[in-house]
Each structure stands twice: as structure tokens, then as C-alpha cells.
Design a protein around this motif. Structure first.
Motif, short mmCIF file in Angstrom:
data_model
loop_
_atom_site.label_atom_id
_atom_site.label_comp_id
_atom_site.label_asym_id
_atom_site.label_seq_id
_atom_site.Cartn_x
_atom_site.Cartn_y
_atom_site.Cartn_z
N PHE A 4 0.83 -1.24 0.03
CA PHE A 4 -0.08 -0.03 0.14
C PHE A 4 1.06 1.12 -0.05
N SER A 5 1.93 1.39 0.83
CA SER A 5 2.87 2.53 0.90
C SER A 5 3.47 2.65 -0.38
N LEU A 6 3.89 1.46 -1.04
CA LEU A 6 4.78 1.71 -2.11
C LEU A 6 3.70 2.27 -3.46
N CYS A 7 2.48 1.71 -3.60
CA CYS A 7 1.47 2.34 -4.24
C CYS A 7 1.20 3.86 -4.09
N VAL A 8 1.13 4.11 -3.05
CA VAL A 8 0.94 5.78 -2.64
C VAL A 8 2.05 6.43 -3.09
N ALA A 9 3.33 6.02 -2.60
CA ALA A 9 4.67 6.50 -2.93
C ALA A 9 4.76 6.74 -4.56
N LEU A 10 4.35 5.54 -5.34
CA LEU A 10 4.54 5.24 -6.73
C LEU A 10 3.49 6.51 -7.14
N VAL A 11 2.25 6.99 -6.99
CA VAL A 11 1.30 7.68 -7.41
C VAL A 11 2.08 9.34 -7.06
N LEU A 12 2.77 9.57 -5.87
CA LEU A 12 3.02 11.02 -5.82
C LEU A 12 4.53 11.13 -6.30
N LEU A 13 5.53 10.04 -6.30
CA LEU A 13 6.60 10.27 -6.83
C LEU A 13 6.73 10.20 -8.35
N VAL A 14 5.98 9.31 -8.91
CA VAL A 14 5.92 9.64 -10.35
C VAL A 14 5.47 10.78 -11.08
N PHE A 112 6.43 7.52 4.73
CA PHE A 112 7.23 6.84 3.58
C PHE A 112 7.56 7.91 2.82
N VAL A 113 6.44 8.50 2.14
CA VAL A 113 6.53 9.53 1.22
C VAL A 113 7.28 10.82 1.51
N GLU A 114 6.98 11.50 2.70
CA GLU A 114 7.71 12.41 3.19
C GLU A 114 9.19 12.17 3.40
N ASN A 115 9.72 11.07 3.77
CA ASN A 115 11.11 10.75 4.12
C ASN A 115 11.81 10.78 2.64
N GLU A 116 10.96 10.08 1.59
CA GLU A 116 11.62 10.12 0.32
C GLU A 116 11.88 11.52 -0.28
N LEU A 117 10.90 12.39 -0.05
CA LEU A 117 11.04 13.58 -0.32
C LEU A 117 12.18 14.41 0.37
N ARG A 118 12.12 14.13 1.58
CA ARG A 118 13.33 14.82 2.34
C ARG A 118 14.77 14.31 2.08
N ASP A 119 14.82 12.95 1.80
CA ASP A 119 16.23 12.15 1.54
C ASP A 119 16.61 12.20 0.34
N VAL A 147 11.35 22.01 5.06
CA VAL A 147 10.00 21.84 5.72
C VAL A 147 9.42 20.71 5.51
N GLU A 148 9.55 19.66 4.67
CA GLU A 148 9.36 18.45 4.33
C GLU A 148 9.70 17.32 5.60
N ALA A 149 10.88 17.70 5.94
CA ALA A 149 11.82 16.97 6.96
C ALA A 149 10.91 17.20 8.29
N THR A 150 10.26 18.38 8.50
CA THR A 150 9.46 18.83 9.69
C THR A 150 8.22 18.05 9.74
N HIS A 151 7.64 18.05 8.53
CA HIS A 151 6.45 17.37 8.12
C HIS A 151 6.66 15.86 8.86
N ALA A 152 7.84 15.33 8.19
CA ALA A 152 8.04 13.89 8.47
C ALA A 152 8.32 13.40 9.86
N ARG A 153 8.90 14.48 10.59
CA ARG A 153 8.80 14.45 12.04
C ARG A 153 7.55 14.26 12.62
N LEU A 154 6.59 15.09 12.38
CA LEU A 154 5.15 15.29 12.94
C LEU A 154 4.56 13.82 12.68
N LEU A 155 4.76 13.42 11.39
CA LEU A 155 4.04 12.26 10.91
C LEU A 155 4.52 11.15 11.76
N ALA A 156 5.87 10.91 11.62
CA ALA A 156 6.74 9.80 12.72
C ALA A 156 6.06 10.00 13.96
N PHE A 157 6.04 10.99 14.60
CA PHE A 157 5.49 11.16 15.81
C PHE A 157 4.03 10.26 16.03
#
Ligand SMILES: [Fe+2]
Length: 205
Positions: A4-14, A112-119, A147-157
């Protein structure tokens, strides 16, 4: 869940990687800005859909976070649009149908997606802007990455404490209208990313 995560990631990253841009002689940076614009608009749609799902499942606090992030991604898109207009670029926008699962899966996918964007995605775009000597794009893309790094932190928490958020009510988050930084606390003098003062922040719940 991983699928599921990979599917969402694919949609957004593609969506990020393949957006064509009409301009006389588009640079790689201009293509990256156009891709980011399309991706941020898709992220807005995705977070909005996830907020509705979180409300349905009784995760009010998570729904509030998703709404705040949706607002933040719209702010990112607006910032990118300013640069694209200055370059007379007309990016092709394609809003894909949001992929919605359980809130538990949606939160994990968001992390997952926000981490990909940050990294990966934004660092690559930042590097290209430096190569292209496009200082305006470099500043904006660097800001978006931070900013995406801070979003990733909020989501991870949120992901780590999701069980305790079942049955929670909506709560306030504070969104910077200039850069899309989201604070979960009301007491601060200025934005953690840009110079915007606390008084400019938008309350989203
Ligand atoms: Fe800011």
C-alpha cells in the motif's frame, strides 16, 4: 501494508518526476519545479482524502494533522507556481485519484513519502538547481526540503503514538503561510524555517 505504501509513493513520486513543462528551453531545474508543483498539488488532494478517512475512523487528531499538511502542501504549490510563472512555464497538472486505506496505513504511507522527499527527491532537485546556478530555485527547493523534514517528524511521532489517538478529537495545528512549516505547539515567536512571525500563522484543526 508495504504494498500500500509503495502504491501511494509511486502515485506521488511519479507525479513529481514526470511532469512535462512547456517553455522555450526548459532547464532540468525548471522541469524539477514543474514536477514539484504537480506533486504538491497531488499531496494536497491525498492529505485531504486521508483527513476524511481519519475522521471516519475516529482519529480526530490525525485528521487535523492531515488537514494542516494539506494546507502546507498547497502553500508549497503556490510558491512553486510563482517561480514557474516568472519563467513563463506552463506545467501540466494531473491530479490523480487519492489512494486511501486504513488510517494506520495512510499514516505510514505519509511517513514513507515525506521521508523520500526529504532524503532523495528534494535533495536531488536542490543539487540540480546549484548546478544550473538558479539561486531563486535553489532557495525555494532548499526551504521545501527543510519543511518536508519537519512534516516527516510530525508524521513519525503520530505514527508512533497512533494507538493512543484512537477516539481523539480534532486539535489545532499552526501553519506558516509563507513556507508551509507546521507547528503542533502554539507558543513560539517565529517560524522555525523562515522569518514569518507567529502572528502570521494560520490555525488549522
Ligand atoms: Fe515559515
Amino acid at each position: 501494508m508495504k504494498r500500500f505504501s509503495l502504491c501511494v509513493a509511486l502515485v506521488l513520486l511519479v507525479a513529481f518526476l514526470t511532469t512535462p513543462v512547456a517553455a522555450a528551453a526548459p532547464t532540468d531545474t525548471l522541469r524539477n519545479l514543474a514536477g514539484a508543483y504537480n506533486r504538491e498539488l497531488n499531496a494536497n488532494a491525498q492529505f485531504t482524502a486521508w483527513a476524511l478517512q481519519a475522521d471516519k475512523e475516529g482519529y480526530g487528531e490525525v485528521a487535523s494533522l492531515f488537514r494542516a499538511l494539506a494546507r502546507a502542501e498547497q502553500i508549497h504549490a503556490d510558491s512553486l507556481q510563482v517561480l514557474l510563472k516568472k519563467a513563463a512555464a506552463k506545467p501540466m497538472v494531473k491530479i490523480l485519484k487519492p489512494v486511501v486505506g486504513s488510517t494506520q496505513n495512510n499514516v505510514r504511507s505519509a511517513v514513507f513519502v515525506e521521508n523520500e522527499l526529504r532524503d532523495v527527491i528534494y535533495p536531488r532537485a536542490v543539487k540540480q538547481a546549484a548546478i544550473d546556478k538558479d539561486t531563486t530555485a535553489l532557495d525555494l527547493l532548499t526551504r521545501l526540503k527543510n519543511v518536508e523534514a519537519t512534516h516527516a517528524r510530525l508524521l513519525a511521532f503520530t505514527s508512533a503514538h497512533l494507538t493512543s489517538l484512537s477516539g481523539s478529537r480534532g486539535r489545532a495545528y499552526y501553519v506558516c503561510p509563507d513556507c508551509g512549516y507546521v507547528s503542533d505547539k502554539p507558543d513560539f515567536a517565529k517560524c522555525a524555517i523562515c522569518p514569518a512571525p507567529r502572528g502570521k500563522f494560520i490555525t488549522v484543526s
